[in-house]
Design a protein around this motif. Structure first.
Motif, PDB file in Angstrom:
ATOM      1  N   SER A 123       0.817  -1.219   0.000  1.00  0.00           N
ATOM      2  CA  SER A 123       0.000   0.000   0.000  1.00  0.00           C
ATOM      3  C   SER A 123       0.851   1.268   0.000  1.00  0.00           C
ATOM      4  O   SER A 123       0.321   2.362   0.140  1.00  0.00           O
ATOM      5  N   ASP A 124       2.161   1.130  -0.188  1.00  0.00           N
ATOM      6  CA  ASP A 124       3.058   2.285  -0.166  1.00  0.00           C
ATOM      7  C   ASP A 124       3.154   2.903  -1.560  1.00  0.00           C
ATOM      8  O   ASP A 124       3.658   2.284  -2.485  1.00  0.00           O
ATOM      9  N   PRO A 125       2.659   4.137  -1.726  1.00  0.00           N
ATOM     10  CA  PRO A 125       2.687   4.754  -3.060  1.00  0.00           C
ATOM     11  C   PRO A 125       4.098   5.053  -3.556  1.00  0.00           C
ATOM     12  O   PRO A 125       4.302   5.198  -4.760  1.00  0.00           O
ATOM     13  N   LEU A 126       5.067   5.130  -2.682  1.00  0.00           N
ATOM     14  CA  LEU A 126       6.443   5.357  -3.139  1.00  0.00           C
ATOM     15  C   LEU A 126       7.011   4.120  -3.817  1.00  0.00           C
ATOM     16  O   LEU A 126       7.898   4.214  -4.662  1.00  0.00           O
ATOM     17  N   ILE A 127       6.496   2.961  -3.452  1.00  0.00           N
ATOM     18  CA  ILE A 127       6.975   1.713  -4.054  1.00  0.00           C
ATOM     19  C   ILE A 127       6.084   1.311  -5.226  1.00  0.00           C
ATOM     20  O   ILE A 127       6.571   0.962  -6.300  1.00  0.00           O
ATOM     21  N   THR A 128       4.779   1.355  -5.021  1.00  0.00           N
ATOM     22  CA  THR A 128       3.853   0.878  -6.049  1.00  0.00           C
ATOM     23  C   THR A 128       3.503   1.944  -7.077  1.00  0.00           C
ATOM     24  O   THR A 128       3.027   1.626  -8.157  1.00  0.00           O
ATOM     25  N   GLY A 129       3.708   3.206  -6.737  1.00  0.00           N
ATOM     26  CA  GLY A 129       3.338   4.284  -7.642  1.00  0.00           C
ATOM     27  C   GLY A 129       1.893   4.690  -7.444  1.00  0.00           C
ATOM     28  O   GLY A 129       1.133   4.023  -6.750  1.00  0.00           O
ATOM     29  N   ILE A 130       1.500   5.779  -8.069  1.00  0.00           N
ATOM     30  CA  ILE A 130       0.136   6.290  -7.973  1.00  0.00           C
ATOM     31  C   ILE A 130      -0.461   6.244  -9.364  1.00  0.00           C
ATOM     32  O   ILE A 130       0.152   6.719 -10.322  1.00  0.00           O
ATOM     33  N   SER A 131      -1.640   5.686  -9.473  1.00  0.00           N
ATOM     34  CA  SER A 131      -2.279   5.646 -10.792  1.00  0.00           C
ATOM     35  C   SER A 131      -2.601   7.076 -11.219  1.00  0.00           C
ATOM     36  O   SER A 131      -2.954   7.922 -10.401  1.00  0.00           O
ATOM     37  N   SER A 132      -2.477   7.324 -12.495  1.00  0.00           N
ATOM     38  CA  SER A 132      -2.691   8.694 -12.982  1.00  0.00           C
ATOM     39  C   SER A 132      -4.134   9.143 -12.809  1.00  0.00           C
ATOM     40  O   SER A 132      -4.403  10.331 -12.692  1.00  0.00           O
ATOM     41  N   SER A 133      -5.063   8.211 -12.747  1.00  0.00           N
ATOM     42  CA  SER A 133      -6.463   8.603 -12.594  1.00  0.00           C
ATOM     43  C   SER A 133      -6.789   9.052 -11.171  1.00  0.00           C
ATOM     44  O   SER A 133      -7.706   9.836 -10.963  1.00  0.00           O
ATOM     45  N   SER A 134      -6.033   8.555 -10.174  1.00  0.00           N
ATOM     46  CA  SER A 134      -6.335   8.927  -8.790  1.00  0.00           C
ATOM     47  C   SER A 134      -5.342   9.930  -8.216  1.00  0.00           C
ATOM     48  O   SER A 134      -5.410  10.253  -7.040  1.00  0.00           O
ATOM     49  N   ASN A 135      -4.435  10.437  -9.025  1.00  0.00           N
ATOM     50  CA  ASN A 135      -3.428  11.381  -8.554  1.00  0.00           C
ATOM     51  C   ASN A 135      -3.993  12.804  -8.606  1.00  0.00           C
ATOM     52  O   ASN A 135      -4.171  13.369  -9.683  1.00  0.00           O
ATOM     53  N   PRO A 136      -4.270  13.417  -7.436  1.00  0.00           N
ATOM     54  CA  PRO A 136      -4.851  14.766  -7.441  1.00  0.00           C
ATOM     55  C   PRO A 136      -3.850  15.848  -7.835  1.00  0.00           C
ATOM     56  O   PRO A 136      -4.237  16.980  -8.111  1.00  0.00           O
ATOM     57  N   PHE A 137      -2.565  15.523  -7.885  1.00  0.00           N
ATOM     58  CA  PHE A 137      -1.541  16.525  -8.179  1.00  0.00           C
ATOM     59  C   PHE A 137      -1.100  16.509  -9.633  1.00  0.00           C
ATOM     60  O   PHE A 137      -0.282  17.309 -10.045  1.00  0.00           O
ATOM     61  N   LYS A 138      -1.629  15.598 -10.418  1.00  0.00           N
ATOM     62  CA  LYS A 138      -1.238  15.517 -11.819  1.00  0.00           C
ATOM     63  C   LYS A 138      -1.785  16.720 -12.564  1.00  0.00           C
ATOM     64  O   LYS A 138      -2.932  17.142 -12.358  1.00  0.00           O
ATOM     65  N   ASP A 139      -0.973  17.282 -13.442  1.00  0.00           N
ATOM     66  CA  ASP A 139      -1.424  18.428 -14.248  1.00  0.00           C
ATOM     67  C   ASP A 139      -2.568  18.019 -15.149  1.00  0.00           C
ATOM     68  O   ASP A 139      -2.543  16.957 -15.767  1.00  0.00           O
ATOM     69  N   LYS A 140      -3.569  18.862 -15.222  1.00  0.00           N
ATOM     70  CA  LYS A 140      -4.730  18.585 -16.061  1.00  0.00           C
ATOM     71  C   LYS A 140      -4.470  18.963 -17.507  1.00  0.00           C
ATOM     72  O   LYS A 140      -5.023  18.391 -18.412  1.00  0.00           O
ATOM     73  N   LYS A 141      -3.602  19.933 -17.723  1.00  0.00           N
ATOM     74  CA  LYS A 141      -3.292  20.396 -19.066  1.00  0.00           C
ATOM     75  C   LYS A 141      -1.883  19.961 -19.442  1.00  0.00           C
ATOM     76  O   LYS A 141      -1.027  19.775 -18.588  1.00  0.00           O
ATOM     77  N   THR A 142      -1.650  19.837 -20.709  1.00  0.00           N
ATOM     78  CA  THR A 142      -0.302  19.568 -21.181  1.00  0.00           C
ATOM     79  C   THR A 142       0.321  20.865 -21.651  1.00  0.00           C
ATOM     80  O   THR A 142      -0.379  21.799 -22.067  1.00  0.00           O
ATOM     81  N   CYS A 143       1.601  20.916 -21.612  1.00  0.00           N
ATOM     82  CA  CYS A 143       2.337  22.109 -22.033  1.00  0.00           C
ATOM     83  C   CYS A 143       2.625  22.012 -23.531  1.00  0.00           C
ATOM     84  O   CYS A 143       3.124  20.999 -23.997  1.00  0.00           O
ATOM     85  N   VAL A 144       2.289  23.038 -24.260  1.00  0.00           N
ATOM     86  CA  VAL A 144       2.518  23.047 -25.703  1.00  0.00           C
ATOM     87  C   VAL A 144       3.412  24.239 -26.038  1.00  0.00           C
ATOM     88  O   VAL A 144       3.108  25.375 -25.683  1.00  0.00           O
ATOM     89  N   LEU A 145       4.505  23.969 -26.701  1.00  0.00           N
ATOM     90  CA  LEU A 145       5.413  25.042 -27.146  1.00  0.00           C
ATOM     91  C   LEU A 145       5.196  25.264 -28.643  1.00  0.00           C
ATOM     92  O   LEU A 145       5.113  24.334 -29.426  1.00  0.00           O
ATOM     93  N   LEU A 146       5.106  26.498 -29.009  1.00  0.00           N
ATOM     94  CA  LEU A 146       4.900  26.816 -30.414  1.00  0.00           C
ATOM     95  C   LEU A 146       6.195  27.147 -31.092  1.00  0.00           C
ATOM     96  O   LEU A 146       7.090  27.684 -30.649  1.00  0.00           O
TER      97      LEU A 146
END
Length: 75
Positions: A52-75
């Motif tokens: 149950s340790d997220p540092l070992i198992t990782g956090i799924s991207s769907s349940s990660n509240p800190f993941k950026d919602k937008k992607t960065c686009v450079l022109l």
């Protein structure tokens, strides 16, 4: 700006020294644990909770509240 009188400065030093003595007396009375026992307990706890340790198992991207919602686009 008020200047401290020598008496006020001495009183402040005495209060600081008394607080330090009080803290050291509290620490001297504390029960100490053997490091080897504490380290073994910590290892046992970590091994028991590794699934149950997220540092070992990782956090799924769907349940990660800190993941950026937008992607960065450079022109």
């Amino acid at each position: 700006v008020k200047k401290k009188t020598p008496q006020a400065s001495a009183n402040n030093s005495i209060l600081q020294a008394q607080k330090l003595v009080d803290q050291l007396q509290i620490e001297a009375c504390m029960e100490r644990f053997k490091i080897s026992l504490t380290a073994a307990d910590l290892v046992r706890y970590c091994q028991g909770h590794r699934r149950s340790d997220p540092l070992i198992t990782g956090i799924s991207s769907s349940s990660n509240p800190f993941k950026d919602k937008k992607t960065c686009v450079l022109l």
